[in-house]
Each structure stands twice: as C-alpha cells, then as structure tokens.
Scaffold this active site. Sequence first.
Site, PDB file in Angstrom:
ATOM      1  N   LYS A  42      32.000 117.367 101.077  1.00  0.00           N
ATOM      2  CA  LYS A  42      31.049 118.207 100.331  1.00  0.00           C
ATOM      3  C   LYS A  42      29.634 118.011 100.866  1.00  0.00           C
ATOM      4  CE  LYS A  42      30.258 114.642  96.828  1.00  0.00           C
ATOM      5  NZ  LYS A  42      30.308 114.296  95.404  1.00  0.00           N
ATOM      6  N   ARG A 136      30.747 112.906  82.645  1.00  0.00           N
ATOM      7  CA  ARG A 136      30.271 113.968  83.525  1.00  0.00           C
ATOM      8  C   ARG A 136      31.333 115.050  83.476  1.00  0.00           C
ATOM      9  NH1 ARG A 136      28.919 112.488  89.735  1.00  0.00           N
ATOM     10  NH2 ARG A 136      31.181 112.745  89.852  1.00  0.00           N
ATOM     11  N   HIS A 168      37.212 109.850  87.721  1.00  0.00           N
ATOM     12  CA  HIS A 168      36.208 109.270  88.616  1.00  0.00           C
ATOM     13  C   HIS A 168      35.573 108.044  87.968  1.00  0.00           C
ATOM     14  CE1 HIS A 168      33.778 109.463  92.191  1.00  0.00           C
ATOM     15  NE2 HIS A 168      32.639 109.521  91.522  1.00  0.00           N
ATOM     16  N   ARG A 224      40.089 108.892  97.335  1.00  0.00           N
ATOM     17  CA  ARG A 224      39.087 109.833  97.826  1.00  0.00           C
ATOM     18  C   ARG A 224      37.951 109.042  98.480  1.00  0.00           C
ATOM     19  NH1 ARG A 224      39.612 110.873  92.388  1.00  0.00           N
ATOM     20  NH2 ARG A 224      37.459 110.168  92.089  1.00  0.00           N
ATOM     21  N   TYR A 268      -3.059 110.454 104.078  1.00  0.00           N
ATOM     22  CA  TYR A 268      -3.689 110.873 102.826  1.00  0.00           C
ATOM     23  C   TYR A 268      -3.945 109.688 101.890  1.00  0.00           C
ATOM     24  CZ  TYR A 268      -2.412 115.707 104.006  1.00  0.00           C
ATOM     25  OH  TYR A 268      -2.289 116.921 104.613  1.00  0.00           O
ATOM     26  N   CYS A 315       3.737 112.599 105.222  1.00  0.00           N
ATOM     27  CA  CYS A 315       3.227 113.962 105.036  1.00  0.00           C
ATOM     28  C   CYS A 315       4.391 114.961 105.106  1.00  0.00           C
ATOM     29  CB  CYS A 315       2.192 114.274 106.109  1.00  0.00           C
ATOM     30  SG  CYS A 315       0.862 113.068 106.213  1.00  0.00           S
ATOM     31  N   MET A 316       4.092 116.209 104.872  1.00  0.00           N
ATOM     32  CA  MET A 316       5.144 117.217 104.870  1.00  0.00           C
ATOM     33  C   MET A 316       5.821 117.356 106.228  1.00  0.00           C
ATOM     34  SD  MET A 316       4.971 121.249 103.761  1.00  0.00           S
ATOM     35  CE  MET A 316       4.349 120.867 102.127  1.00  0.00           C
ATOM     36  N   ASP A 317       5.042 117.220 107.302  1.00  0.00           N
ATOM     37  CA  ASP A 317       5.554 117.484 108.643  1.00  0.00           C
ATOM     38  C   ASP A 317       5.538 116.268 109.559  1.00  0.00           C
ATOM     39  OD1 ASP A 317       5.363 120.332 107.925  1.00  0.00           O
ATOM     40  OD2 ASP A 317       3.209 119.995 108.169  1.00  0.00           O
TER      41      ASP A 317
END
Length: 384
Positions: A42, A136, A168, A224, A268, A315-317
């Site tokens: 999955k 669950r 599970h 599993r 930052y 940072c983002m990038d």
Amino acid sequence: MTGPASPRAEIVVDLAAIRHNVRVLRDLVQVDAPVQLMVVVKADGYGHGMVEVAEAARDAGADWLGVATIDEALALRAAGDRGHLLCWLSAPGDDFAAAVAAGVEVTAYTVAELEEIAAVGGGARVQLKVDTGLSRGGAPRADWRDLFAVASELEHAGRITVTGIWSHFVASDEPAHPMNDAQEAAFREALDLAAGAGLDPEVTHLANSAAAILRPSSHFDLVRCGIAAYGLDPAPGETPRLGLRPAMTARARLVMSKPITAGDGVSYGHTWVADHDTSVGLVPAGYGDGVPRAAGNSASVWVDDSRRPIRGRVCMDQVVVDLHGELPPPGTEVVLFGPGDRGEPTAQDWAEAVGTISYEIVTRIGGRFERRHTDSETSEDGTE
C-alpha cells in the site's frame, strides 16, 4: 555532447533488497509450520514504488499482496498481477464491482458493507475483519455474531465466498504489552464464533511485521509483512538480527558550499548560529519534497564519507548542512539516508532524530525527488 544531467535529488530503490527481505521473512515464518506470506505494498509500496515492489515480492515467493484501497488493487491488476490480492479500506461510493471483476479480495467490517459487496454479484471473495482491540477498522466484538451469521447465509446462498478472517495488533512491536495476549485470545474467540456460524475460511491472519518476527503463536495461516519487507526494523530494540536490507536510498547533489564565520546564523529564524568558523552546503530538497521540517538541527546527512548535521530550519525546497570547514564542489553526492553500509544515516536514524517512525520517513519522501529502481543482483553498481 554531454550525457543526461544527473537528477538534483533522487530515490533509489534496490529491488534485490526487496527480494532478499521477502525470502528471509518467508523462511522465518515457515520454520515451524507452513505459513503463507503477504507483502503489503500500500501507499505506493511504502514510497518504494508499488508495482515494482509487488513484482519483486512475487518473484521472491510472496503468496499474497496487500493494499489499502480498491484503486491500489486495480492498479496492480492493470500492471499484470494475477495472484492473491487483498484490500481492506473502502469508503462510500467505492467500486466493489470493479474489484470483484478483477478477482480482488475485499474486506467487510459491517453487515451493511457485506451486503453491499454481495449485491455486486460475480462471486465476490470476501474477508471479514474483526476489531480485537485496536479500535480502528473492523467489526466490534458486539457485532461479531451478526457479521458471521450474515456472512454464512450469503455464502451458503452462493453470493459470496468468505476467504479469510483477520485482525490487527495494537502493540506487537512491544512484546511485553498486555494487549498482545488479549488480542490473540480475542481473535481465537472470533474464530470459534465464526466456525460456530458455519464459516471455514481459507486463511486467518493477525500478525503484522513485528508479530511475524517476535510472536510465532500469532502466525495462524498467514502473516502480513509491510515495513520488514522494505528492510526496516518493525520493532527497534526488540527485533533479532535477521539480515534484512533497507531497500531505499534518498540522495541529492550539493548545489553550493561556502564558508561562514563565528556568529553567522543559518536559515529562517537563525535557530542555529555558528560558534566557530565553518562552512555550509546547500542541499536542494526540503519539506516540499517530504524532508521533515523537524529534521532541522536534529538529523544528519552523508557527504564525502562523513555525517554532516543539518543546520537551521528545513526550508520548502532546501536544507543547509554543516561541512565542517570543507568546500566540496557543486554536484557532490549527499545521502540523506540509505542502508547504512558506509556509515550513512538510515531511515531509522532520521525517525529517531525527528521523533517519528521509519514508516513515515520512507512513505513521505518524494515530491521532486526522481525515483529509480535498480537491482544489485544483476550488476555491481546496482544499475540495470
């Protein structure tokens, strides 16, 4: 002419490691009894590539594949997989008819869901999930008798075939946790009730990766294995050395390096300020690519045969790493995490650094990383 440019950041997955891990797990669970093995693929194969991992797992002897959603199951069928395949997480409006037509085994938690599946026709193969304490998915204990009774009626009417009953674990990665014994006892109770209702499924299963390794009493007919198939430890500190191999390496190429002096802050908010002269390097991957923001000032990467700590906020990038005064050229390889063979950080190291689990590290990494599959059994350098 120059060749194609190397990617600025890539995920490299060694399919030979997947096959090796599946063989190790299959041998382990079959020591005392013939137990079938399901490899869970999955979430795009836990970030490793669902179709490619599925093929490698089948090659290594996986009896079953497991996915969460019908869409994942249908994608495997479209890619050519024809073996036993179970999915277990449906939502209102999901296409049970397509799953049944493709020979996918679906899971029912409730009587209503069971009847919806039966209404599709076509000889649906259904597994029943019971909740033994995780709270669950799965039928709560109060509903077990009704679920089994309806399932038996539908099976005897020829509308479905009940192929499995399963549950599970809550805490199989903690062998001493009292819920392990409680859940196994509850599961055996559910199987007795199912038998009393006239059900005789092909497989019963409770064990996930940690239980497959640490709790043989919970193996039943099938185990599993998810994270262990990818070479990562399902129970750090508890799992014996099995020789599992992490299959994923996340790496990038240094964009630049530069000296900084004592008192210079990095990234930052200047959450890290150099207390001595050093140098830093810019790595072109950030939280937009699944690098955890929490890795700032906590995780390390591998550059020039040495671990280099991340300095300042992710940072983002991009992220900035401490190069300890060195100035490697642009294009130098940076390994965020890998198998650990050279001393590089592993996904488990990153998990511990940011307070999570290795599952999250490998499944979230992506974004602008390119993913490439190699096979170290076919060539020394792992290229195909």
